[in-house]
Write an enzyme that holds these catalytic residues in place. Structure first.
Site, PDB file in Angstrom:
ATOM      1  CD  GLU A 162      75.394   2.000 -49.415  1.00 40.05           C
ATOM      2  OE1 GLU A 162      75.561   3.268 -49.439  1.00 40.05           O
ATOM      3  OE2 GLU A 162      74.639   1.267 -49.489  1.00 40.05           O
ATOM      4  CE  LYS A 221      70.448  -0.035 -44.977  1.00 39.07           C
ATOM      5  NZ  LYS A 221      70.929  -1.171 -45.908  1.00 39.07           N
ATOM      6  CB  ALA A 270      46.582   7.826 -53.093  1.00 40.87           C
ATOM      7  CB  ILE A 302      61.449  -5.078 -45.104  1.00 40.18           C
ATOM      8  CG1 ILE A 302      62.217  -6.126 -45.735  1.00 40.18           C
ATOM      9  CG2 ILE A 302      60.951  -5.488 -44.002  1.00 40.18           C
ATOM     10  CD1 ILE A 302      63.436  -6.920 -44.943  1.00 40.18           C
ATOM     11  CE  LYS A 332      72.117   3.524 -47.111  1.00 38.68           C
ATOM     12  NZ  LYS A 332      72.145   2.661 -47.885  1.00 38.68           N
ATOM     13  N   GLY A 342      67.857  -2.353 -54.150  1.00 36.04           N
ATOM     14  CA  GLY A 342      67.499  -2.724 -55.612  1.00 36.04           C
ATOM     15  C   GLY A 342      66.161  -1.734 -55.933  1.00 36.04           C
TER      16      GLY A 342
END
Ligand code: HSE
Length: 420
Positions: A183, A198, A31, A129, A100, A295
């Site tokens: 959920e 999503k 960074a 991902i 989301k 996760g």
């Protein structure tokens, strides 16, 4: 040095704080500045979170802290995080969210409020991902032809077990809840709503479509039985709960539903809790992304990618298009979706029944592609299973209503869509 504050120090929040500490050296090198988690907010202060940062139960301690430059929102819910994210942006702080549901309902308002302040959300879709980065950056040269993906780990785990091991729906739902992917209310998973959130986020980047979950076709996996699973196997399909965004002639199809897909396709081989997304661009062709969709560490990996991106000074429109510029694409009405269909029904085992059914299908110009008849052992009924050639959603729905009125058909007619 850049200080961050975390709203919601649960599994993901604790992973974010811990990775920032344990991987501090590489993060600073990447960074260009040291990144420190300064404080976090939790509802219950008496619970041990396994983190060394200061904790408070008042979100304003983070949102109004002048030292904090980046607020990470990991609370869940919609309206409370919306108010807090709005306040943080108004206070000039960059925001990273994994939420989301918040984005499914408020992404365009938040983009407006954010203006030039970074508001990033890599972790909101398919966990670890980097699909948001792929769409916003890597594939930006392309018109996106389609996005198709397994965006919910819980249902993929359930379907994998039902198909490979013949596991029963209720047993396997309980097991997947114990794995910690589901959920809080698993209806969001099995009903397709989580995946729809999503899909809407991805469709905004690819197509600039401002739709809400209520506007699109969403079906869950609740009605799938072993009969459907066995039929799929026999005819060379896998069943997956897919989120599909597809450019059609008159608009963009957005839909989430259990889908029969050729068992030979790459996405059909994605089993268990894993997620995978295939994106087809007009120039790049098909690209495919695979990984953990949930996760603590996997999701935190995506959160921290956004933090580093912000610290590096990467900007650009939060969604796919700069304010005031549009894609010119609109959401295709559900009735105009066009695909292949699978139908399951229970009928009398006597002469003329098949003819009566095909006569009705012919009236709607629906052409049968394959058929299987399964006799019952115990009575004089049979299960009829059909697949159709491509036809419009409106026609199949109307045909099902008419078929339900025939005396020779019993109970519900189950329909599943097929993607070739
Ligand atoms: N319930 C979600 C899933 C978690 O099963 O994939 C990640 O959004």
């Amino acid at each position: 040095m850049v200080k961050i504050g975390i709203l919601g120090v649960g599994t993901v929040g604790a992973s974010v704080a811990n990775i920032l500490e344990t991987n501090a050296d590489i993060l600073e090198a990447r960074a260009g500045k040291k990144i420190i988690a300064k404080s976090g907010v939790v509802k219950n202060l008496s619970k041990d979170r396994g983190v060394s940062i200061a904790l408070s139960d008042d979100p304003m301690d983070v949102v109004n802290d002048p030292e904090i430059e980046i607020v990470v929102e990991l609370m869940g819910g919609v309206e409370e995080p919306y108010a807090l994210v709005k306040k943080a942006l108004e206070n000039g702080k960059a925001v990273v969210t994994a939420n989301k549901a918040l984005l499914a309902y408020h992404r365009y308002e938040l983009q407006e409020i954010a203006g030039d302040i970074p508001l990033m959300y890599e972790a909101s879709t398919a966990g670890g991902i980097p699909i948001i980065g792929a769409l916003r950056n890597g594939l930006t040269a392309n018109h996106i032809e389609s996005i198709q993906g397994i965006m919910n780990g819980t249902t993929n785990y359930m379907l994998t077990k039902m198909i490979n091991e013949g596991a029963l729906y209720d047993d396997i739902l309980k097991e997947s809840q114990e794995l910690g992917y589901a959920e809080a209310d698993p209806t969001f998973d099995v009903g397709g709503f989580d995946a729809s959130h999503k899909l809407l986020i991805l469709a905004s980047i690819a197509y600039g479509i401002d739709a809400k979950p209520e506007d699109i076709l969403i079906e869950g996996i609740q009605n799938i039985t072993q009969t459907d699973v066995n039929f799929a196997k026999e005819f060379g399909y896998e069943i997956k709960l897919l989120g599909i965004a597809k450019k059609a002639e008159n608009g963009v199809e957005l839909r989430v539903h259990p889908t029969m897909i050729p068992a030979s396709s790459m996405i059909a081989k994605v089993d268990g809790v894993m997620n995978a997304v295939s994106v087809v661009g007009d120039r790049v062709g098909e690209t495919m992304y695979y990984g953990a969709g949930a996760g603590g560490d996997a999701t935190a990996s995506a959160v921290i990618a956004d933090i580093v991106d912000i610290v590096r000074g990467n900007t650009g429109p939060m969604l796919g298009y700069k304010k005031g510029l549009e894609s010119g694409l609109t959401l295709l009405p559900q009735e105009e979706i066009s695909t292949h269909y699978y139908l399951r029904m229970e009928v009398d085992d006597k002469s003329g029944v098949l003819a009566a059914i095909t006569r009705e299908l012919e009236k709607f110009d629906i052409s049968i592609e394959s058929m299987l008849q399964q006799p019952h052992n115990s009575d004089d009924k049979v299960k009829l299973l059909f697949t159709t050639h491509e036809c419009q959603e409106a026609r199949i729905r109307e045909a099902i209503e008419v078929l339900k009125g025939l005396d020779c058909i019993y109970g519900e007619i189950v329909m599943m869509r097929i993607e070739k």
